[in-house]
Design a protein around this motif. Structure first.
Motif, PDB file in Angstrom:
ATOM      1  N   UNK A  18       0.824  -1.211   0.000  1.00  0.00           N
ATOM      2  CA  UNK A  18       0.000   0.000   0.000  1.00  0.00           C
ATOM      3  C   UNK A  18       0.857   1.259   0.000  1.00  0.00           C
ATOM      4  N   UNK A  19       1.945   1.246   0.759  1.00  0.00           N
ATOM      5  CA  UNK A  19       2.849   2.407   0.751  1.00  0.00           C
ATOM      6  C   UNK A  19       3.464   2.584  -0.634  1.00  0.00           C
ATOM      7  N   UNK A  20       3.860   1.474  -1.246  1.00  0.00           N
ATOM      8  CA  UNK A  20       4.439   1.543  -2.583  1.00  0.00           C
ATOM      9  C   UNK A  20       3.428   2.069  -3.604  1.00  0.00           C
ATOM     10  N   UNK A  21       2.195   1.598  -3.535  1.00  0.00           N
ATOM     11  CA  UNK A  21       1.166   2.057  -4.472  1.00  0.00           C
ATOM     12  C   UNK A  21       0.858   3.540  -4.288  1.00  0.00           C
ATOM     13  N   UNK A  22       0.911   4.027  -3.052  1.00  0.00           N
ATOM     14  CA  UNK A  22       0.666   5.454  -2.819  1.00  0.00           C
ATOM     15  C   UNK A  22       1.726   6.312  -3.496  1.00  0.00           C
ATOM     16  N   UNK A  23       2.986   5.897  -3.393  1.00  0.00           N
ATOM     17  CA  UNK A  23       4.057   6.658  -4.036  1.00  0.00           C
ATOM     18  C   UNK A  23       3.923   6.597  -5.554  1.00  0.00           C
ATOM     19  N   UNK A  24       3.588   5.424  -6.082  1.00  0.00           N
ATOM     20  CA  UNK A  24       3.446   5.290  -7.536  1.00  0.00           C
ATOM     21  C   UNK A  24       2.270   6.107  -8.067  1.00  0.00           C
ATOM     22  N   UNK A  25       1.196   6.171  -7.293  1.00  0.00           N
ATOM     23  CA  UNK A  25       0.040   6.971  -7.736  1.00  0.00           C
ATOM     24  C   UNK A  25       0.387   8.459  -7.776  1.00  0.00           C
ATOM     25  N   UNK A  26       1.110   8.931  -6.775  1.00  0.00           N
ATOM     26  CA  UNK A  26       1.527  10.333  -6.790  1.00  0.00           C
ATOM     27  C   UNK A  26       2.497  10.603  -7.934  1.00  0.00           C
ATOM     28  N   UNK A  27       3.384   9.644  -8.195  1.00  0.00           N
ATOM     29  CA  UNK A  27       4.340   9.822  -9.287  1.00  0.00           C
ATOM     30  C   UNK A  27       3.646   9.831 -10.641  1.00  0.00           C
ATOM     31  N   UNK A  28       2.531   9.147 -10.757  1.00  0.00           N
ATOM     32  CA  UNK A  28       1.777   9.159 -12.004  1.00  0.00           C
ATOM     33  C   UNK A  28       1.277  10.563 -12.332  1.00  0.00           C
ATOM     34  N   UNK A  29       0.833  11.290 -11.322  1.00  0.00           N
ATOM     35  CA  UNK A  29       0.318  12.646 -11.546  1.00  0.00           C
ATOM     36  C   UNK A  29       1.456  13.630 -11.784  1.00  0.00           C
TER      37      UNK A  29
ATOM     38  N   UNK B 142      12.144   2.761  -3.351  1.00  0.00           N
ATOM     39  CA  UNK B 142      13.198   1.750  -3.438  1.00  0.00           C
ATOM     40  C   UNK B 142      13.234   0.872  -2.190  1.00  0.00           C
ATOM     41  N   UNK B 143      12.970   1.448  -1.019  1.00  0.00           N
ATOM     42  CA  UNK B 143      12.970   0.664   0.212  1.00  0.00           C
ATOM     43  C   UNK B 143      11.865  -0.384   0.199  1.00  0.00           C
ATOM     44  N   UNK B 144      10.678  -0.013  -0.234  1.00  0.00           N
ATOM     45  CA  UNK B 144       9.584  -0.991  -0.280  1.00  0.00           C
ATOM     46  C   UNK B 144       9.859  -2.079  -1.320  1.00  0.00           C
ATOM     47  N   UNK B 145      10.460  -1.716  -2.448  1.00  0.00           N
ATOM     48  CA  UNK B 145      10.822  -2.736  -3.439  1.00  0.00           C
ATOM     49  C   UNK B 145      11.859  -3.696  -2.874  1.00  0.00           C
ATOM     50  N   UNK B 146      12.869  -3.166  -2.218  1.00  0.00           N
ATOM     51  CA  UNK B 146      13.919  -4.017  -1.658  1.00  0.00           C
ATOM     52  C   UNK B 146      13.360  -4.949  -0.589  1.00  0.00           C
TER      53      UNK B 146
END
Length: 300
Positions: A85-96, A113-117
């Motif tokens: 969920x934290x990763x998806x929040x960052x990706x959604x903001x990056x989309x905009x 990167x931390x959530x991916x790792x």
């Protein structure tokens, strides 16, 4: 021959109109937005499927051999959704932000990167032989593909959105000049303004407001008829005669006169003095005219 030429001319005119529309910046922007929506949908589908695939391995890593259906086994299912969920929040903001070519701050990229790792390590921990299970090369490859694909997709998505936005900007820059630039501006001759002295306004006469009478417009009560001294003496004499006929002993005092006639205190003294006078004076007072005489009119 002429028919073929006319048909060719019509086709050329149609082609020119189609080309003018296809090269219009607004049409290009509309097409780019459609492509952007398709790209975003495919990217999000791949990211969600990849994170869903890693959920089972992360749960096994967090459960650490806990009995099935136990409390530790159930709590282990919360670890992967928390990170995802934290990763998806960052990706959604990056989309905009990528749509408007705005870079993310440093901490946002570090969080991604931390959530991916964390997802990659928990997903491949057992396959690397770091636990009780032996090393498995096939397991490493199998469980490394989804996290790496999600990571590559998340890093590629902003770049693709930025390039799509740049394509729209270049189409606008390379498009035909706007109509406002092509159309010459014709200025109508303007007649010089003639300033005439304005006539002074006539002095206004201030009207004095008429104030409403006090009392809220209520009607005044009808004025009571003024009674004379002779009227009070006559009323007191009649009351005295009635009392004597009834056999009562009456002491003619100002208080008694005020009681039977309703006159004021000053008038009651005069009425009492008139009654105590001779009967002739009383008869004379009864026979007086009702017209007011100077010095005899007394307010009630």
């Amino acid at each position: 021959m002429n028919a073929a030429v006319e048909r060719l001319a019509e086709q050329a005119a149609d082609a020119a109109r189609v080309r003018a529309l296809t090269t219009d910046p607004d049409v290009i922007a509309l097409r780019v937005e459609r492509v952007r929506a398709q790209v975003d949908g495919l990217l999000w589908a791949g990211i969600v499927l990849g994170l869903a695939f890693t959920m089972v391995n992360v749960q096994s890593f967090a459960a650490a051999g806990a009995p099935t259906w136990s409390a530790a086994w159930w709590v282990a299912w919360l670890l992967d959704p928390m990170v995802s969920l934290v990763l998806l929040a960052v990706l959604r903001a990056e989309q905009v932000t990528a749509r408007y070519q705005v870079a993310l701050p440093t901490w946002a990229r570090r969080t991604k990167w931390l959530t991916f790792a964390a997802t990659y390590v928990m997903n491949t921990w057992t396959s690397w032989g770091l636990g009780d299970a032996p090393f498995s090369a096939a397991g490493v490859v199998l469980h490394s593909v989804p996290p790496l694909v999600v990571f590559a997709t998340a890093e590629t998505g902003p770049v693709l959105r930025d390039r799509l936005t740049e394509a729209v900007h270049r189409a606008v820059a390379a498009g035909p000049a706007s109509t406002a630039e092509q159309t010459p501006v014709v200025h109508d001759p303007v007649e010089p303004d003639v300033h005439e002295p304005a006539a002074e306004p006539a002095a206004r006469i201030a009207e004095t407001p008429v104030r409403a009478p006090r009392g809220g417009g209520r009607r005044k009560a009808a004025a009571r008829p003024r009674r004379l001294l002779a009227d009070y003496v006559r009323a007191a004499s009649e009351a005295l005669d009635s009392a004597r006929d009834a056999g009562e002993q009456v002491d003619v005092t100002p208080a008694w006169c005020r009681q039977v006639t309703g006159c004021s205190a000053g008038t009651s003294v005069k009425v009492a003095a008139a009654l105590r006078a001779a009967p002739a004076s009383i008869d004379s007072a009864r026979s007086r005219d009702r017209r007011p005489v100077a010095g005899e009119e007394v307010a009630a």
